[in-house]
Design a protein around this motif. Sequence first.
Motif, PDB file in Angstrom:
ATOM      1  N   ASP A  23       0.833  -1.194   0.000  1.00 52.39           N
ATOM      2  CA  ASP A  23       0.000   0.000   0.000  1.00 52.39           C
ATOM      3  C   ASP A  23       0.870   1.247   0.000  1.00 52.39           C
ATOM      4  OD1 ASP A  23      -2.428   1.391  -0.026  1.00 52.39           O
ATOM      5  OD2 ASP A  23      -3.319  -0.002   1.417  1.00 52.39           O
ATOM      6  N   TYR A  24       0.241   2.389  -0.271  1.00 55.62           N
ATOM      7  CA  TYR A  24       0.980   3.649  -0.395  1.00 55.62           C
ATOM      8  C   TYR A  24       1.749   4.005   0.869  1.00 55.62           C
ATOM      9  CZ  TYR A  24      -2.820   5.606   2.396  1.00 55.62           C
ATOM     10  OH  TYR A  24      -3.714   5.845   3.413  1.00 55.62           O
ATOM     11  N   PHE A  25       1.239   3.627   2.035  1.00 50.89           N
ATOM     12  CA  PHE A  25       1.872   4.009   3.298  1.00 50.89           C
ATOM     13  C   PHE A  25       2.993   3.059   3.701  1.00 50.89           C
ATOM     14  CE2 PHE A  25      -2.117   1.698   4.174  1.00 50.89           C
ATOM     15  CZ  PHE A  25      -1.641   0.577   4.845  1.00 50.89           C
ATOM     16  N   GLN A  26       3.237   2.028   2.902  1.00 53.16           N
ATOM     17  CA  GLN A  26       4.248   1.029   3.254  1.00 53.16           C
ATOM     18  C   GLN A  26       5.561   1.213   2.504  1.00 53.16           C
ATOM     19  OE1 GLN A  26       1.524  -2.275   2.415  1.00 53.16           O
ATOM     20  NE2 GLN A  26       1.492  -2.760   4.590  1.00 53.16           N
ATOM     21  N   VAL A  27       5.660   2.227   1.668  1.00 57.55           N
ATOM     22  CA  VAL A  27       6.887   2.433   0.905  1.00 57.55           C
ATOM     23  C   VAL A  27       8.028   2.849   1.834  1.00 57.55           C
ATOM     24  CG1 VAL A  27       5.613   3.049  -1.173  1.00 57.55           C
ATOM     25  CG2 VAL A  27       6.339   4.842   0.387  1.00 57.55           C
ATOM     26  N   SER A  28       9.236   2.472   1.483  1.00 58.05           N
ATOM     27  CA  SER A  28      10.393   2.774   2.329  1.00 58.05           C
ATOM     28  C   SER A  28      10.599   4.268   2.528  1.00 58.05           C
ATOM     29  CB  SER A  28      11.658   2.149   1.727  1.00 58.05           C
ATOM     30  OG  SER A  28      11.573   0.743   1.716  1.00 58.05           O
ATOM     31  N   ALA A  29      10.241   5.061   1.527  1.00 58.89           N
ATOM     32  CA  ALA A  29      10.450   6.505   1.603  1.00 58.89           C
ATOM     33  C   ALA A  29       9.602   7.171   2.678  1.00 58.89           C
ATOM     34  CB  ALA A  29      10.163   7.146   0.250  1.00 58.89           C
ATOM     35  N   PHE A  30       8.552   6.468   3.142  1.00 61.37           N
ATOM     36  CA  PHE A  30       7.667   7.041   4.160  1.00 61.37           C
ATOM     37  C   PHE A  30       7.969   6.516   5.565  1.00 61.37           C
ATOM     38  CE2 PHE A  30       3.895   7.891   1.042  1.00 61.37           C
ATOM     39  CZ  PHE A  30       4.668   8.848   0.410  1.00 61.37           C
ATOM     40  N   GLU A  31       9.037   5.755   5.708  1.00 66.64           N
ATOM     41  CA  GLU A  31       9.329   5.124   7.002  1.00 66.64           C
ATOM     42  C   GLU A  31       9.415   6.131   8.147  1.00 66.64           C
ATOM     43  OE1 GLU A  31      11.969   1.231   5.585  1.00 66.64           O
ATOM     44  OE2 GLU A  31      12.968   3.040   6.296  1.00 66.64           O
ATOM     45  N   LYS A  32       9.936   7.313   7.873  1.00 63.30           N
ATOM     46  CA  LYS A  32      10.154   8.291   8.944  1.00 63.30           C
ATOM     47  C   LYS A  32       8.928   9.150   9.235  1.00 63.30           C
ATOM     48  CE  LYS A  32      15.161   8.582   8.213  1.00 63.30           C
ATOM     49  NZ  LYS A  32      16.316   9.478   7.922  1.00 63.30           N
ATOM     50  N   VAL A  33       7.914   9.058   8.395  1.00 66.50           N
ATOM     51  CA  VAL A  33       6.723   9.881   8.604  1.00 66.50           C
ATOM     52  C   VAL A  33       5.477   9.053   8.918  1.00 66.50           C
ATOM     53  CG1 VAL A  33       7.570  11.805   7.229  1.00 66.50           C
ATOM     54  CG2 VAL A  33       6.264  10.001   6.123  1.00 66.50           C
ATOM     55  N   PRO A  69       0.760  -1.121  -6.907  1.00 69.07           N
ATOM     56  CA  PRO A  69      -0.653  -0.746  -7.004  1.00 69.07           C
ATOM     57  C   PRO A  69      -0.920   0.732  -6.726  1.00 69.07           C
ATOM     58  CG  PRO A  69      -0.440  -2.860  -5.893  1.00 69.07           C
ATOM     59  CD  PRO A  69       0.961  -2.326  -6.066  1.00 69.07           C
ATOM     60  N   TRP A  70      -0.188   1.336  -5.805  1.00 71.99           N
ATOM     61  CA  TRP A  70      -0.446   2.744  -5.489  1.00 71.99           C
ATOM     62  C   TRP A  70      -0.059   3.677  -6.638  1.00 71.99           C
ATOM     63  CZ3 TRP A  70       3.970   5.590  -5.804  1.00 71.99           C
ATOM     64  CH2 TRP A  70       5.193   4.963  -5.529  1.00 71.99           C
ATOM     65  N   GLU A  71       0.706   3.166  -7.613  1.00 73.10           N
ATOM     66  CA  GLU A  71       1.122   4.025  -8.728  1.00 73.10           C
ATOM     67  C   GLU A  71       0.005   4.280  -9.728  1.00 73.10           C
ATOM     68  OE1 GLU A  71       5.551   3.896  -9.882  1.00 73.10           O
ATOM     69  OE2 GLU A  71       5.053   1.798  -9.432  1.00 73.10           O
ATOM     70  N   ILE A  72      -1.092   3.536  -9.658  1.00 69.46           N
ATOM     71  CA  ILE A  72      -2.233   3.818 -10.527  1.00 69.46           C
ATOM     72  C   ILE A  72      -3.347   4.515  -9.741  1.00 69.46           C
ATOM     73  CG2 ILE A  72      -1.715   1.870 -12.053  1.00 69.46           C
ATOM     74  CD1 ILE A  72      -4.212   0.481 -10.726  1.00 69.46           C
ATOM     75  N   ASP A  73      -3.003   5.072  -8.584  1.00 77.60           N
ATOM     76  CA  ASP A  73      -3.996   5.646  -7.669  1.00 77.60           C
ATOM     77  C   ASP A  73      -3.680   7.108  -7.356  1.00 77.60           C
ATOM     78  OD1 ASP A  73      -5.938   6.092  -5.782  1.00 77.60           O
ATOM     79  OD2 ASP A  73      -4.997   4.874  -4.216  1.00 77.60           O
ATOM     80  N   PRO A  74      -4.043   8.038  -8.249  1.00 74.54           N
ATOM     81  CA  PRO A  74      -3.764   9.452  -7.991  1.00 74.54           C
ATOM     82  C   PRO A  74      -4.608  10.040  -6.864  1.00 74.54           C
ATOM     83  CG  PRO A  74      -5.041   9.193 -10.005  1.00 74.54           C
ATOM     84  CD  PRO A  74      -4.641   7.814  -9.581  1.00 74.54           C
ATOM     85  N   GLU A  75      -5.633   9.304  -6.411  1.00 74.88           N
ATOM     86  CA  GLU A  75      -6.502   9.805  -5.347  1.00 74.88           C
ATOM     87  C   GLU A  75      -6.047   9.378  -3.952  1.00 74.88           C
ATOM     88  OE1 GLU A  75      -8.796  11.943  -6.239  1.00 74.88           O
ATOM     89  OE2 GLU A  75      -8.170  11.587  -8.323  1.00 74.88           O
ATOM     90  N   GLN A  76      -4.910   8.723  -3.843  1.00 75.78           N
ATOM     91  CA  GLN A  76      -4.426   8.275  -2.539  1.00 75.78           C
ATOM     92  C   GLN A  76      -4.175   9.471  -1.617  1.00 75.78           C
ATOM     93  OE1 GLN A  76       0.138   7.312  -2.717  1.00 75.78           O
ATOM     94  NE2 GLN A  76      -0.709   6.865  -4.758  1.00 75.78           N
TER      95      GLN A  76
END
Length: 281
Positions: free
Chosen positions: A16-26, A229-236
């Motif tokens: 999911d969008y919130f599980q990407v490594s780039a978001f680990e600190k937020v 999957p989150w890459e086809i979801d501009p409404e996330q």
Amino acid sequence: MQKNNLTNAMSVDVEDYFQVSAFEKVISRDSWDNLNHRVEQNTDRILQIFSNCNIHATFFMLGWVAEHYPNLVRRIVESGHELASHGYNHIRVTTQNPKSFKEDVSRTKKLLEDLSGISVVGYRAASYSIGRNNLWAHEILADTGYRYSSSIYPVRHDLYGMPEAPRFAFQTPKALLLEIPISTVRLFKQNFPCGGGGYFRLFPYRLSRWALRRVNQKDNQPCVFYFHPWEIDPEQPQQKNLKLKTRIRHYLNLKRMEKRLIRLISEFHWDRIDKVFPSKI
């Protein structure tokens, strides 16, 4: 437009969008259950796209997602796609030791197999985090029953990459395991990424198409492509307090991704990883 004759490998990293490594600190892992989950609807959309285009792919699935959405696991398998492991919690291998890594890949493999009723033989590390300093991971994957990994990206990147690695599928020297790197194109004695993800959204479509064709035609090798999957979801949901580089990487051209993906599928031949590399796995 005429397709190339080679069949390439299409893959999806199911997170999911919130599980990407780039978001680990937020975004803390403790908050995942309380967030707006979008992975199921987005993955179902991908399954429909693949069905409409009559292709099959490999789905590298997080154990966390599988545990929360077991029926999604079954729909992937029933649709004829390959089910593979993406680890349980999207923890980079660079932050694990051999013991914790073995526990993670073993746990996820068993979970996916119990839910699907089939054997899981493929693995992809979170954020392509197998590289020169932790090649021990290949031995552990082989020991725990995996037959291939697609965890090395032979490029230079600030978060991952092993540019000196072979560009194409290779047998690991100390283990009976096949490593299948994400595709790169060789120019000016350097490897440039062309296997999907953020680069596919960043670069003009024609450039990506040219690079993939060059790999097929000049190198006579199948390409390995991936997206999420989150890459086809501009409404996330939009995350706050992100660095500018992280924001650009994550949100750039999300609105264009689905159309680009469908176009890419139509202009190349695609199949599951285990079907594209059957004699080597």
